[in-house]
Design an enzyme around this catalytic site. Structure first.
Site, PDB file in Angstrom:
ATOM      1  CG  ASP A   1      -0.115  -0.288   2.507  1.00 23.05           C
ATOM      2  OD1 ASP A   1       1.103  -0.014   2.693  1.00 23.05           O
ATOM      3  OD2 ASP A   1      -0.845  -0.791   3.360  1.00 23.05           O
TER       4      ASP A   1
ATOM      5  CD  GLU B   1       0.636   4.166   4.764  1.00 25.58           C
ATOM      6  OE1 GLU B   1      -0.278   4.761   5.374  1.00 25.58           O
ATOM      7  OE2 GLU B   1       1.947   4.605   4.904  1.00 25.58           O
TER       8      GLU B   1
ATOM      9  CG  HIS C   1       7.044   3.405  10.060  1.00 27.48           C
ATOM     10  ND1 HIS C   1       6.015   3.685   9.156  1.00 27.48           N
ATOM     11  CD2 HIS C   1       6.778   2.177  10.327  1.00 27.48           C
ATOM     12  CE1 HIS C   1       5.622   2.824   8.722  1.00 27.48           C
ATOM     13  NE2 HIS C   1       6.058   1.563   9.307  1.00 27.48           N
TER      14      HIS C   1
ATOM     15  NE  ARG D   1       4.569   9.542   4.239  1.00 22.06           N
ATOM     16  CZ  ARG D   1       5.155  10.889   3.891  1.00 22.06           C
ATOM     17  NH1 ARG D   1       4.436  11.858   3.880  1.00 22.06           N
ATOM     18  NH2 ARG D   1       6.128  10.346   3.120  1.00 22.06           N
TER      19      ARG D   1
ATOM     20  CD  GLU E   1       0.631  -6.829   2.994  1.00 24.67           C
ATOM     21  OE1 GLU E   1       0.705  -5.504   2.704  1.00 24.67           O
ATOM     22  OE2 GLU E   1       1.625  -7.454   3.602  1.00 24.67           O
TER      23      GLU E   1
ATOM     24  CG  HIS F   1      11.107   4.783   9.624  1.00 27.73           C
ATOM     25  ND1 HIS F   1      11.361   5.756   8.836  1.00 27.73           N
ATOM     26  CD2 HIS F   1      10.660   3.646   9.073  1.00 27.73           C
ATOM     27  CE1 HIS F   1      10.789   5.261   7.498  1.00 27.73           C
ATOM     28  NE2 HIS F   1      10.475   4.108   7.658  1.00 27.73           N
TER      29      HIS F   1
HETATM   30  C1  UD1 Z   1       6.808   4.495   3.839  1.00 27.67           C
HETATM   31  C2  UD1 Z   1       5.614   4.474   3.261  1.00 27.67           C
HETATM   32  C3  UD1 Z   1       4.671   3.364   4.305  1.00 27.67           C
HETATM   33  C4  UD1 Z   1       5.540   2.203   4.781  1.00 27.67           C
HETATM   34  C5  UD1 Z   1       7.117   2.573   5.197  1.00 27.67           C
HETATM   35  C6  UD1 Z   1       7.852   1.711   5.531  1.00 27.67           C
HETATM   36  C7  UD1 Z   1       4.156   5.647   1.593  1.00 27.67           C
HETATM   37  C8  UD1 Z   1       3.158   6.712   1.542  1.00 27.67           C
HETATM   38  N1  UD1 Z   1       4.524   5.227   3.021  1.00 27.67           N
HETATM   39  O1  UD1 Z   1       6.457   5.608   4.754  1.00 27.67           O
HETATM   40  O2  UD1 Z   1       3.516   2.743   3.852  1.00 27.67           O
HETATM   41  O3  UD1 Z   1       5.138   1.560   5.958  1.00 27.67           O
HETATM   42  O4  UD1 Z   1       7.598   3.167   4.322  1.00 27.67           O
HETATM   43  O5  UD1 Z   1       8.897   1.950   6.111  1.00 27.67           O
HETATM   44  O6  UD1 Z   1       4.497   4.925   0.731  1.00 27.67           O
HETATM   45  N2  UD1 Z   1      14.422   8.016   4.659  1.00 27.67           N
HETATM   46  C9  UD1 Z   1      15.921   7.758   4.542  1.00 27.67           C
HETATM   47  N3  UD1 Z   1      16.531   6.810   4.350  1.00 27.67           N
HETATM   48  C10 UD1 Z   1      15.632   5.684   3.916  1.00 27.67           C
HETATM   49  C11 UD1 Z   1      14.373   5.588   3.983  1.00 27.67           C
HETATM   50  C12 UD1 Z   1      13.769   6.818   4.450  1.00 27.67           C
HETATM   51  O7  UD1 Z   1      16.557   8.770   4.811  1.00 27.67           O
HETATM   52  O8  UD1 Z   1      16.241   4.598   3.477  1.00 27.67           O
HETATM   53  C13 UD1 Z   1      13.786   9.260   5.283  1.00 27.67           C
HETATM   54  C14 UD1 Z   1      13.722  10.222   4.051  1.00 27.67           C
HETATM   55  O9  UD1 Z   1      14.004  11.440   4.716  1.00 27.67           O
HETATM   56  C15 UD1 Z   1      12.456  10.068   3.455  1.00 27.67           C
HETATM   57  C16 UD1 Z   1      11.690   9.863   4.560  1.00 27.67           C
HETATM   58  O10 UD1 Z   1      12.413   8.819   5.414  1.00 27.67           O
HETATM   59  O11 UD1 Z   1      12.146  11.354   2.548  1.00 27.67           O
HETATM   60  C17 UD1 Z   1      10.467   9.224   4.552  1.00 27.67           C
HETATM   61  O12 UD1 Z   1      10.237   8.266   3.578  1.00 27.67           O
HETATM   62  P1  UD1 Z   1       8.669   7.766   2.916  1.00 27.67           P
HETATM   63  O13 UD1 Z   1       8.865   6.620   1.989  1.00 27.67           O
HETATM   64  O14 UD1 Z   1       8.337   8.920   2.332  1.00 27.67           O
HETATM   65  O15 UD1 Z   1       8.169   7.151   4.399  1.00 27.67           O
HETATM   66  P2  UD1 Z   1       6.790   6.981   4.694  1.00 27.67           P
HETATM   67  O16 UD1 Z   1       5.825   7.752   3.710  1.00 27.67           O
HETATM   68  O17 UD1 Z   1       6.812   7.708   6.221  1.00 27.67           O
HETATM   69  N1  UDP Z   2      12.736  -4.384  10.007  1.00 26.71           N
HETATM   70  C1  UDP Z   2      13.945  -4.141   9.642  1.00 26.71           C
HETATM   71  N2  UDP Z   2      14.679  -3.663  10.456  1.00 26.71           N
HETATM   72  C2  UDP Z   2      14.360  -2.879  11.283  1.00 26.71           C
HETATM   73  C3  UDP Z   2      12.880  -2.694  11.675  1.00 26.71           C
HETATM   74  C4  UDP Z   2      12.291  -3.488  10.682  1.00 26.71           C
HETATM   75  O1  UDP Z   2      14.549  -5.108   8.824  1.00 26.71           O
HETATM   76  O2  UDP Z   2      14.990  -2.315  11.916  1.00 26.71           O
HETATM   77  C5  UDP Z   2      11.573  -5.189   9.070  1.00 26.71           C
HETATM   78  C6  UDP Z   2      10.662  -5.995   9.762  1.00 26.71           C
HETATM   79  O3  UDP Z   2      11.217  -7.021   9.994  1.00 26.71           O
HETATM   80  C7  UDP Z   2       9.489  -6.047   8.809  1.00 26.71           C
HETATM   81  C8  UDP Z   2       9.509  -4.620   7.882  1.00 26.71           C
HETATM   82  O4  UDP Z   2      10.895  -4.211   8.136  1.00 26.71           O
HETATM   83  O5  UDP Z   2       9.894  -6.927   7.819  1.00 26.71           O
HETATM   84  C9  UDP Z   2       8.484  -3.701   8.375  1.00 26.71           C
HETATM   85  O6  UDP Z   2       8.934  -2.593   7.821  1.00 26.71           O
HETATM   86  P1  UDP Z   2       8.399  -1.084   8.319  1.00 26.71           P
HETATM   87  O7  UDP Z   2       7.807  -1.291   9.600  1.00 26.71           O
HETATM   88  O8  UDP Z   2       9.020   0.210   8.089  1.00 26.71           O
HETATM   89  O9  UDP Z   2       6.782  -0.869   7.348  1.00 26.71           O
HETATM   90  P2  UDP Z   2       5.442  -1.484   7.422  1.00 26.71           P
HETATM   91  O10 UDP Z   2       5.376  -3.114   7.646  1.00 26.71           O
HETATM   92  O11 UDP Z   2       4.767  -0.786   8.506  1.00 26.71           O
HETATM   93  O12 UDP Z   2       4.609  -1.089   6.007  1.00 26.71           O
END
Ligand code: UD1
Ligand code: UDP
Length: 373
Positions: free
Chosen positions: A101, A137, A211, A213, A123, A244
């Site tokens: 999602d 989501e 994490h 939003r 999923e 995160h």
């Molecule tokens: C996104 C997904 C959410 C998922 C989550 C998993 C959307 C709208 N949201 O969350 O469904 O549960 O990922 O973790 O698609 N960042 C880094 N390095 C990384 C990853 C993130 O620096 O490797 C930071 C960056 O500043 C980035 C911010 O995190 O801009 C947010 O990343 P984003 O993918 O937008 O996260 P969410 O929307 O919160």
């Molecule tokens: N996870 C990971 N390292 C971490 C925390 C989580 O590999 O430090 C894994 C966890 O086992 C799961 C996935 O990340 O498989 C979940 O990701 P997240 O919680 O970011 O996203 P969501 O599942 O809520 O979309």
């Protein structure tokens, strides 16, 4: 004469998508009649790489879209332009798979629709029926359902959700969740669900991930204050929190929890190491979707710090409890479990409703059938 095999594109961009698509990619690669094309939006940068290394997956098309603190508008507009490049012209695949999602998954499905490429949704059918929870989501996955031709549901109740919305039953397959496949591939099956729950030094290990939003700001700060109070109140506990990388999580986490002696704030962990740590936890506090599925597989109880969940199955079996984001509720439920190891063991033994580790096999077999190979 060599005949060109149908190409199945697998799209991901965030950490959980990469984890839950990894075994699908491996299974596709094993199929003699299919070629696989791996497309990454790079919605996550640092959090994606270790997973690809762990599963030895090469990305064929890297969009590298991540920006610090990206807005949904900007990420979405960049992704659409990048998908047009990836899906039209000579690289056009015959089938496209998205997972879950996220913004990556939604824009991948929408782009495939624009390019008239059949879409499979891994999923599928998870719902809270609450537009803004989780945000964005809930609406992303509904829009993916509209674009998808095939819906791979983890559970029968996900299937029911889709039928209720008018999806035709012959487009739905209940497969189990590919996250269970990835977990079993990575750490194997848990033989003894009553693992110690202890950190080094004999303290009870409490694992935290947060994490979402929709919690950013006052809600998340309230949750952090509750965690701080609980850690201070229970010196016999060790709290581990891989934070995160989202700056909206990093800043308040460090400000509110950074100086508590029995809370360890650490960088996001390698998936394998995180899974090992989950196995050793006494208790997990989380708002993660994936963790709600993995912990029941490992036999570890979870308190979900959200007001709703699209994963009611483990709440019904009893291994997961939906606690909400109110500090008083978090404090009450955590105290109760910390004080009652028998209850913790009972919860942990409630079982895993999310699959048998063969979801990827079922999905790939179905895609191959659709493509006539
Ligand atoms: C996104 C997904 C959410 C998922 C989550 C998993 C959307 C709208 N949201 O969350 O469904 O549960 O990922 O973790 O698609 N960042 C880094 N390095 C990384 C990853 C993130 O620096 O490797 C930071 C960056 O500043 C980035 C911010 O995190 O801009 C947010 O990343 P984003 O993918 O937008 O996260 P969410 O929307 O919160
Ligand atoms: N996870 C990971 N390292 C971490 C925390 C989580 O590999 O430090 C894994 C966890 O086992 C799961 C996935 O990340 O498989 C979940 O990701 P997240 O919680 O970011 O996203 P969501 O599942 O809520 O979309």
């Amino acid at each position: 004469m060599s005949v060109k095999k149908p190409v199945v594109a697998v799209v991901f961009g965030t950490r959980p998508e990469a984890i839950k698509m990894a075994t699908v990619v491996l299974e596709l690669k094993r199929h003699p009649g299919l070629d696989v094309q791996v497309i990454s939006t790079g919605q996550h940068r640092q959090m994606l790489e270790p997973i690809l290394e762990r599963f030895r997956i090469q990305v064929d098309h890297e969009m590298d879209l991540m920006e610090p603190n990206q807005s949904l508008f900007r990420l979405s507009s960049k992704a659409l332009a990048a998908f047009e490049q990836a899906l039209t012209g000579t690289g056009r695949p015959d089938f496209l798979l998205v997972q879950g999602d996220t913004t990556t998954a939604f824009l991948g499905a929408l782009s495939a629709f624009y390019a008239k490429i059949p879409v499979g949704h891994v999923e599928a059918g998870l719902r809270t029926d609450n537009k803004y929870f989780p945000f964005p989501e809930e609406i992303n996955r509904r829009m993916i359902s509209v674009c998808a031709d095939w819906h791979f549901c983890p559970t029968a109740s996900n299937r029911e959700n889709l039928l209720r919305e008018g999806t035709s039953s012959d487009q739905i397959l209940v497969t189990g969740n590919t996250g269970v496949d990835a977990l079993l591939h990575t750490v194997g099956r848990e033989e003894d669900a009553s693992v110690s729950g202890k950190a080094e030094g004999g303290k009870k290990l409490v694992l935290v991930t947060l994490h979402r939003r929709e919690s950013f700001g006052a809600t998340l700060e309230g949750v952090f204050h509750a965690i701080r109070a609980l850690a201070e109140e229970h010196p016999d506990t060790e709290w581990v929190y891989p934070v995160h990388l989202n700056p909206n999580v990093q800043e308040p986490a460090r400000r509110i929890l950074g100086d508590v002696p029995n809370i360890r704030l650490i960088a996001p962990m390698d998936y394998f190491e995180f899974a090992q740590l989950m196995k050793r936890a006494y208790l997990i506090l989380t708002d993660s979707g994936g963790v709600q599925e993995e912990a029941p597989t490992l036999g570890i109880p979870v308190l979900v710090l959200r007001n709703e969940t699209e994963r009611p199955e483990a709440v019904l079996t009893g291994v997961v409890k939906l606690v909400g984001t109110g500090p008083a509720d978090i404090a009450r439920e955590t105290r109760r479990l910390l004080a009652d190891p028998a209850e913790r063991t009972r919860m942990g033994r409630a079982g895993n409703p999310y699959g048998d580790g063969k979801a990827s096999e079922r999905i790939v077999a179905h895609v191959a059938r659709v493509l006539g190979v």
